[in-house]
Scaffold this active site. Structure first.
Site, PDB file in Angstrom:
ATOM      1  N   LYS A  67      -7.091   1.143  -3.851  1.00  0.00           N
ATOM      2  CA  LYS A  67      -6.727   0.652  -2.518  1.00  0.00           C
ATOM      3  C   LYS A  67      -6.893   1.730  -1.448  1.00  0.00           C
ATOM      4  O   LYS A  67      -7.484   1.492  -0.389  1.00  0.00           O
ATOM      5  CB  LYS A  67      -5.282   0.132  -2.536  1.00  0.00           C
ATOM      6  N   THR A 118       0.868  -1.176   0.000  1.00  0.00           N
ATOM      7  CA  THR A 118       0.000   0.000   0.000  1.00  0.00           C
ATOM      8  C   THR A 118       0.902   1.222   0.000  1.00  0.00           C
ATOM      9  O   THR A 118       1.463   1.587   1.032  1.00  0.00           O
ATOM     10  CB  THR A 118      -0.935  -0.003   1.223  1.00  0.00           C
TER      11      THR A 118
END
Length: 194
Positions: free
Chosen positions: A181, A103
């Site tokens: 995300k 991420t």
């Protein structure tokens, strides 16, 4: 499918993912190559005991593998394993595919893509951050949304399927998956505060 597969990031999420990859490759008579900053972690030793090969640097991994998957803690860690003195970038060759499942920010992803493109050898970068917690990683229940070149995604999709339940390509612009995300994370946090 691609031949040699490498992995970087044997942490809470990466340990189970790498274990599933090693099992998947072992069924084909192959083995996972991997690198981790900390060589003394129990998960690192367990992978070696199951037949995976620990290499000396990300650079070596890129020079020996067609595909390398990274799952690291943050943007700075990704920059280090890609751009550092012995980073992936320095070992990448023609048709190399880097799949980043971390991420990280869309800006970092665009920067990594620019660095690979500057090599001029046809190396490709895919952003493929995972949705799920360590328990999901352990039970192959992760989901991934991938962006970048479609042909690279199609080449690695069987590898992703070895440890995820969902694999989606969300577009050619490499940072789109990071936006998906981060948006998903904000939605989860927002729903917890209601």
């Amino acid at each position: 499918m691609c031949a040699e597969v490498g992995f970087i990031g044997i942490g809470e999420m990466g340990g189970p993912v790498a274990g599933h990859l090693q099992a998947f490759l072992a069924e084909k008579g192959e083995r996972l190559l991997f690198w981790n900053r900390s060589k003394e972690k129990p998960a690192v030793r367990a992978l070696v005991e199951r037949g995976a090969e620990l290499v000396d640097s990300p650079r070596e991994l890129a020079s020996r593998c067609d595909v390398v998957i990274t799952l690291v803690a943050h943007d700075a860690a990704l920059a280090d394993v890609v751009l550092g003195e012995n980073g992936l970038l320095h070992g990448a060759r023609a048709n190399f595919i880097h799949v980043d499942m971390s991420t990280v920010s869309p800006t970092t992803t665009e920067s990594m893509t620019d660095s690979y493109n500057a090599l001029g050898v046809g190396a490709r970068y895919l952003a493929s951050p995972v949705f799920g917690r360590p328990e999901a990683a352990a039970s192959k229940m992760l989901a991934t949304f991938t962006s970048g070149p479609l042909e690279a995604f199609e080449a690695v999709k069987p590898i992703l399927a070895a440890f995820t339940r969902v694999q989606h390509h969300v577009g050619e612009r490499v940072s789109l998956a990071n936006v998906v995300k981060l948006t998903g994370n904000y939605m989860i946090i927002g729903s917890m505060q209601v």
